[in-house]
Design an enzyme around this catalytic site. Structure first.
Site, PDB file in Angstrom:
ATOM      1  N   LYS A   7      42.434  47.654  62.465  1.00  0.00           N
ATOM      2  CA  LYS A   7      42.965  49.013  62.290  1.00  0.00           C
ATOM      3  C   LYS A   7      42.715  49.497  60.863  1.00  0.00           C
ATOM      4  O   LYS A   7      42.283  50.633  60.641  1.00  0.00           O
ATOM      5  CB  LYS A   7      44.456  49.035  62.628  1.00  0.00           C
ATOM      6  CG  LYS A   7      44.723  48.914  64.121  1.00  0.00           C
ATOM      7  CD  LYS A   7      46.158  48.628  64.505  1.00  0.00           C
ATOM      8  CE  LYS A   7      46.247  48.408  66.017  1.00  0.00           C
ATOM      9  NZ  LYS A   7      47.552  48.037  66.521  1.00  0.00           N
ATOM     10  N   GLN A  27      53.396  46.901  64.337  1.00  0.00           N
ATOM     11  CA  GLN A  27      52.629  46.069  65.269  1.00  0.00           C
ATOM     12  C   GLN A  27      53.577  45.256  66.157  1.00  0.00           C
ATOM     13  O   GLN A  27      54.513  44.621  65.678  1.00  0.00           O
ATOM     14  CB  GLN A  27      51.693  45.135  64.473  1.00  0.00           C
ATOM     15  CG  GLN A  27      50.752  44.306  65.321  1.00  0.00           C
ATOM     16  CD  GLN A  27      49.702  45.128  66.083  1.00  0.00           C
ATOM     17  OE1 GLN A  27      49.313  46.217  65.665  1.00  0.00           O
ATOM     18  NE2 GLN A  27      49.265  44.619  67.217  1.00  0.00           N
ATOM     19  N   ASP A  63      51.623  55.659  67.834  1.00  0.00           N
ATOM     20  CA  ASP A  63      51.484  54.806  69.024  1.00  0.00           C
ATOM     21  C   ASP A  63      51.898  55.552  70.295  1.00  0.00           C
ATOM     22  O   ASP A  63      51.564  55.122  71.399  1.00  0.00           O
ATOM     23  CB  ASP A  63      52.421  53.587  68.893  1.00  0.00           C
ATOM     24  CG  ASP A  63      51.704  52.344  68.400  1.00  0.00           C
ATOM     25  OD1 ASP A  63      50.520  52.163  68.737  1.00  0.00           O
ATOM     26  OD2 ASP A  63      52.346  51.548  67.678  1.00  0.00           O
TER      27      ASP A  63
HETATM   28  N1  GUN Z   1      50.413  45.326  70.202  1.00  0.00           N
HETATM   29  C1  GUN Z   1      49.459  45.321  71.168  1.00  0.00           C
HETATM   30  N2  GUN Z   1      48.987  46.570  71.368  1.00  0.00           N
HETATM   31  C2  GUN Z   1      49.654  47.375  70.513  1.00  0.00           C
HETATM   32  C3  GUN Z   1      49.597  48.776  70.251  1.00  0.00           C
HETATM   33  O1  GUN Z   1      48.849  49.552  70.860  1.00  0.00           O
HETATM   34  N3  GUN Z   1      50.441  49.217  69.278  1.00  0.00           N
HETATM   35  C4  GUN Z   1      51.302  48.400  68.620  1.00  0.00           C
HETATM   36  N4  GUN Z   1      52.099  48.940  67.702  1.00  0.00           N
HETATM   37  N5  GUN Z   1      51.375  47.101  68.843  1.00  0.00           N
HETATM   38  C5  GUN Z   1      50.563  46.602  69.791  1.00  0.00           C
END
Ligand code: GUN
Length: 285
Positions: A52, A96, A119
């Protein structure tokens, strides 16, 4: 003949376009900024977070990573989120997941300002998505939809079968496909006669988290197969929930793993961050 839905290639194209947009915003004095919060040292989460940050850098979006130890308390995390909510230079906040056991994930998600919830997990944004209002769409479903649209795959009247009912992927992709006038069936670990149902799918979305659980026997001829699985093999390489080699003989379109849905998820996060910076999700902080 099978066509590969190459998420890596599409995401590179989209990132180039976004870079131009970010440059224009910067010229106007607005630098989109994403704060990523990582609690603990789950290796998969660390790797996603690195991806990211790298993608942000490529498009000129500024980002910072707040790394917290595994034993961080819920209160400490809530106070950090509050700081980020109140910092006007921060446009997007991503915590996350999964979080360590001592944290109530839903409580943490509630604490993120809906205007910065890139998100799309906050209940206000989930509700807006449900009713078809403009909002942040969760990144993986948004990426899947963008891939389907990039190949002009028609969804209207098609039978879409989803395997998996998570809040992150299964539930929201079903809603999005419904909004595109697909007929949607949700299946999950307790579903009986899974194969009978998946064999009716024109579009099959597989998000079950089990390597190679779905092979050609589960797939109708010429179905579109989207593999959301990211499983690590003994040799360290990534593989999907779909047995690609057998499935590709039946599918009209299919995503590979890696280079399928994964890169699109990150790319849509960038898109949501730009949207947040432009203040396009009009909700109270
Ligand atoms: N963990 C796995 N996929 C995601 C996601 O799309 N966003 C977040 N914040 N955590 C994750």
């Amino acid at each position: 003949m099978t066509t590969l839905l190459n998420g890596k290639e599409l995401s590179e194209e989209l990132k180039q376009k976004m870079k131009i947009e970010v440059d224009e915003l910067k010229e106007k004095g607005l630098t989109p900024h994403l704060t990523v919060i990582l609690v603990g040292d789950n290796p998969a989460s660390k790797s996603y977070v690195r991806g990211k940050e790298k993608a942000c850098a490529v498009t000129g979006i500024s980002s910072n990573l707040i790394e917290l130890p595994d034993d961080t308390t819920e209160e400490e995390l809530l106070s950090i989120i509050e700081e980020q909510n109140n910092d006007d230079s921060v446009h997007g906040i991503l915590v996350q997941l999964p979080l360590p056991d001592q944290m109530d994930e839903q409580k943490i998600i509630h604490a993120i300002s809906p205007a910065k919830d890139v998100d799309g997990f906050h209940p206000i944004n989930v509700g807006k998505m449900m009713t078809g209002e403009d909002t942040f769409i969760p990144c993986t479903p948004y990426g899947i939809l963008t891939m389907l649209q990039s190949k002009d795959i028609s969804l209207e009247g098609k039978h879409a079968v989803i395997i998996g009912r998570s809040n992150i992927v299964g539930k929201p992709i079903g809603l999005l496909l419904l909004q595109e006038n697909a007929t949607v069936t949700y299946t999950h670990s307790r579903t009986k006669n899974l194969q009978e149902i998946t064999k009716q799918a024109d579009i099959l979305i597989v998000a079950m988290g089990r390597a190679h659980a779905i092979n050609a026997d589960y797939i109708k001829k010429d179905a579109v197969v989207i593999d959301v699985g990211i499983n690590r093999k003994d040799d360290g390489k990534l593989t999907g929930d779909v047995d690609f080699e057998s499935a590709k003989e039946k599918a009209s379109f299919i995503t590979p793993v890696p280079r399928g849905v994964g890169p699109m998820t990150i790319t849509m996060l960038l898109k949501n961050t730009i949207k947040a910076a432009k203040g396009l999700n009009h909700v109270e902080r």
